[in-house]
Design a protein around this motif. Structure first.
Motif, PDB file in Angstrom:
ATOM      1  N   ASP A 128       0.813  -1.223   0.000  1.00  0.00           N
ATOM      2  CA  ASP A 128       0.000   0.000   0.000  1.00  0.00           C
ATOM      3  C   ASP A 128       0.844   1.269   0.000  1.00  0.00           C
ATOM      4  N   THR A 129       2.003   1.240   0.649  1.00  0.00           N
ATOM      5  CA  THR A 129       2.819   2.451   0.766  1.00  0.00           C
ATOM      6  C   THR A 129       3.729   2.674  -0.439  1.00  0.00           C
ATOM      7  N   VAL A 130       4.241   1.617  -1.028  1.00  0.00           N
ATOM      8  CA  VAL A 130       5.174   1.744  -2.160  1.00  0.00           C
ATOM      9  C   VAL A 130       4.488   1.375  -3.475  1.00  0.00           C
ATOM     10  N   CYS A 131       3.939   0.191  -3.537  1.00  0.00           N
ATOM     11  CA  CYS A 131       3.504  -0.377  -4.818  1.00  0.00           C
ATOM     12  C   CYS A 131       2.249   0.254  -5.396  1.00  0.00           C
ATOM     13  N   ARG A 132       1.246   0.463  -4.585  1.00  0.00           N
ATOM     14  CA  ARG A 132       0.015   1.061  -5.116  1.00  0.00           C
ATOM     15  C   ARG A 132       0.235   2.484  -5.597  1.00  0.00           C
ATOM     16  N   ARG A 133       1.235   3.155  -5.043  1.00  0.00           N
ATOM     17  CA  ARG A 133       1.556   4.512  -5.485  1.00  0.00           C
ATOM     18  C   ARG A 133       2.384   4.519  -6.761  1.00  0.00           C
ATOM     19  N   ALA A 134       3.251   3.522  -6.923  1.00  0.00           N
ATOM     20  CA  ALA A 134       4.187   3.511  -8.049  1.00  0.00           C
ATOM     21  C   ALA A 134       3.688   2.703  -9.249  1.00  0.00           C
ATOM     22  N   LEU A 135       2.765   1.777  -9.018  1.00  0.00           N
ATOM     23  CA  LEU A 135       2.325   0.874 -10.086  1.00  0.00           C
ATOM     24  C   LEU A 135       0.851   1.073 -10.393  1.00  0.00           C
ATOM     25  N   ASP A 136       0.464   0.692 -11.598  1.00  0.00           N
ATOM     26  CA  ASP A 136      -0.933   0.786 -12.037  1.00  0.00           C
ATOM     27  C   ASP A 136      -1.695  -0.435 -11.529  1.00  0.00           C
ATOM     28  N   TYR A 137      -2.099  -0.383 -10.276  1.00  0.00           N
ATOM     29  CA  TYR A 137      -2.746  -1.510  -9.607  1.00  0.00           C
ATOM     30  C   TYR A 137      -3.955  -2.044 -10.384  1.00  0.00           C
ATOM     31  N   ASP A 138      -4.789  -1.157 -10.888  1.00  0.00           N
ATOM     32  CA  ASP A 138      -6.007  -1.575 -11.577  1.00  0.00           C
ATOM     33  C   ASP A 138      -5.779  -1.931 -13.043  1.00  0.00           C
ATOM     34  N   GLY A 139      -4.609  -1.592 -13.579  1.00  0.00           N
ATOM     35  CA  GLY A 139      -4.374  -1.793 -15.004  1.00  0.00           C
ATOM     36  C   GLY A 139      -3.501  -2.987 -15.354  1.00  0.00           C
ATOM     37  N   MET A 140      -3.187  -3.838 -14.366  1.00  0.00           N
ATOM     38  CA  MET A 140      -2.362  -5.010 -14.671  1.00  0.00           C
ATOM     39  C   MET A 140      -2.892  -6.214 -13.920  1.00  0.00           C
ATOM     40  N   GLY A 141      -2.529  -7.385 -14.396  1.00  0.00           N
ATOM     41  CA  GLY A 141      -2.943  -8.621 -13.745  1.00  0.00           C
ATOM     42  C   GLY A 141      -2.275  -8.766 -12.389  1.00  0.00           C
ATOM     43  N   GLU A 142      -2.851  -9.621 -11.557  1.00  0.00           N
ATOM     44  CA  GLU A 142      -2.317  -9.783 -10.210  1.00  0.00           C
ATOM     45  C   GLU A 142      -0.901 -10.325 -10.213  1.00  0.00           C
ATOM     46  N   ASP A 143      -0.566 -11.209 -11.150  1.00  0.00           N
ATOM     47  CA  ASP A 143       0.789 -11.758 -11.172  1.00  0.00           C
ATOM     48  C   ASP A 143       1.812 -10.685 -11.571  1.00  0.00           C
ATOM     49  N   THR A 144       1.448  -9.830 -12.500  1.00  0.00           N
ATOM     50  CA  THR A 144       2.344  -8.742 -12.903  1.00  0.00           C
ATOM     51  C   THR A 144       2.499  -7.740 -11.763  1.00  0.00           C
ATOM     52  N   PHE A 145       1.390  -7.374 -11.131  1.00  0.00           N
ATOM     53  CA  PHE A 145       1.471  -6.448 -10.003  1.00  0.00           C
ATOM     54  C   PHE A 145       2.336  -7.028  -8.891  1.00  0.00           C
ATOM     55  N   LEU A 146       2.114  -8.296  -8.547  1.00  0.00           N
ATOM     56  CA  LEU A 146       2.868  -8.917  -7.464  1.00  0.00           C
ATOM     57  C   LEU A 146       4.364  -8.929  -7.767  1.00  0.00           C
ATOM     58  N   SER A 147       4.750  -9.362  -8.951  1.00  0.00           N
ATOM     59  CA  SER A 147       6.185  -9.452  -9.248  1.00  0.00           C
ATOM     60  C   SER A 147       6.826  -8.062  -9.343  1.00  0.00           C
ATOM     61  N   ARG A 148       6.146  -7.100  -9.928  1.00  0.00           N
ATOM     62  CA  ARG A 148       6.714  -5.743 -10.000  1.00  0.00           C
ATOM     63  C   ARG A 148       6.778  -5.097  -8.620  1.00  0.00           C
ATOM     64  N   CYS A 149       5.816  -5.399  -7.780  1.00  0.00           N
ATOM     65  CA  CYS A 149       5.844  -4.898  -6.407  1.00  0.00           C
ATOM     66  C   CYS A 149       7.011  -5.527  -5.648  1.00  0.00           C
ATOM     67  N   LEU A 150       7.196  -6.831  -5.805  1.00  0.00           N
ATOM     68  CA  LEU A 150       8.323  -7.493  -5.146  1.00  0.00           C
ATOM     69  C   LEU A 150       9.642  -6.866  -5.576  1.00  0.00           C
ATOM     70  N   ASP A 151       9.763  -6.563  -6.872  1.00  0.00           N
ATOM     71  CA  ASP A 151      10.968  -5.872  -7.353  1.00  0.00           C
ATOM     72  C   ASP A 151      11.109  -4.509  -6.676  1.00  0.00           C
ATOM     73  N   ALA A 152      10.008  -3.774  -6.571  1.00  0.00           N
ATOM     74  CA  ALA A 152      10.033  -2.417  -6.025  1.00  0.00           C
ATOM     75  C   ALA A 152      10.404  -2.390  -4.541  1.00  0.00           C
ATOM     76  N   VAL A 153      10.068  -3.444  -3.812  1.00  0.00           N
ATOM     77  CA  VAL A 153      10.382  -3.470  -2.380  1.00  0.00           C
ATOM     78  C   VAL A 153      11.676  -4.223  -2.094  1.00  0.00           C
ATOM     79  N   GLY A 154      12.429  -4.547  -3.148  1.00  0.00           N
ATOM     80  CA  GLY A 154      13.770  -5.095  -2.978  1.00  0.00           C
ATOM     81  C   GLY A 154      13.882  -6.584  -2.801  1.00  0.00           C
ATOM     82  N   VAL A 155      12.872  -7.328  -3.208  1.00  0.00           N
ATOM     83  CA  VAL A 155      12.949  -8.790  -3.126  1.00  0.00           C
ATOM     84  C   VAL A 155      13.754  -9.301  -4.319  1.00  0.00           C
ATOM     85  N   ARG A 156      14.643 -10.245  -4.078  1.00  0.00           N
ATOM     86  CA  ARG A 156      15.511 -10.791  -5.128  1.00  0.00           C
ATOM     87  C   ARG A 156      14.744 -11.797  -5.983  1.00  0.00           C
ATOM     88  N   ALA A 157      14.868 -11.666  -7.290  1.00  0.00           N
ATOM     89  CA  ALA A 157      14.254 -12.594  -8.235  1.00  0.00           C
ATOM     90  C   ALA A 157      15.257 -13.676  -8.614  1.00  0.00           C
TER      91      ALA A 157
END
Length: 122
Positions: A37-66
């Motif tokens: 809610d603090t990082v990802c919903r502000r930086a990413l198009d939550y309503d404009g992408m699928g849940e898997d895309t949102f989840l992986s891009r959010c994980l990238d944004a919060v520093g999780v290693r892929a």
């Protein structure tokens, strides 16, 4: 504990974590909930992408290693159509009707085939 998630597909010159199977550590899940809610919903198009895309891009944004593991998934959208579902992946996708899904399930869970795989690994 490791803070990571698995990308299971290479599609259109990008690495993805496709929704047929999403694998992430407990630390990654905690990082997601802390930053969703603090990082990802502000930086990413939550309503404009699928849940898997949102989840992986959010994980990238919060520093999780892929980490890449392309043997997890047989998927017609990324590397190969699932075919006969006997190639030892964890998930097969997509199956849009009950008959093709049931045939894949029967093939993937064939006990005799798994016994041969285990015997080969010994």
């Amino acid at each position: 504990a490791p803070n990571l998630y698995f990308q299971n597909c290479r599609f259109q010159n990008r690495l993805w974590m496709l929704c047929a199977i999403e694998v992430l550590s407990k630390a990654a899940l905690n990082a997601y909930f802390e930053g969703r809610d603090t990082v990802c919903r502000r930086a990413l198009d939550y309503d404009g992408m699928g849940e898997d895309t949102f989840l992986s891009r959010c994980l990238d944004a919060v520093g999780v290693r892929a980490v890449q593991d392309f043997d997890l998934l047989a998927d017609g959208y990324c590397n190969e159509a699932p075919g006969a579902c006997n190639t030892n992946q964890v998930a097969y996708h997509p199956f849009k009707d009950k008959g093709s899904w049931a045939a894949c399930f029967r093939s993937a869970t064939n006990a005799a085939r798994w016994e041969r795989v285990v015997a080969l690994k010994k």
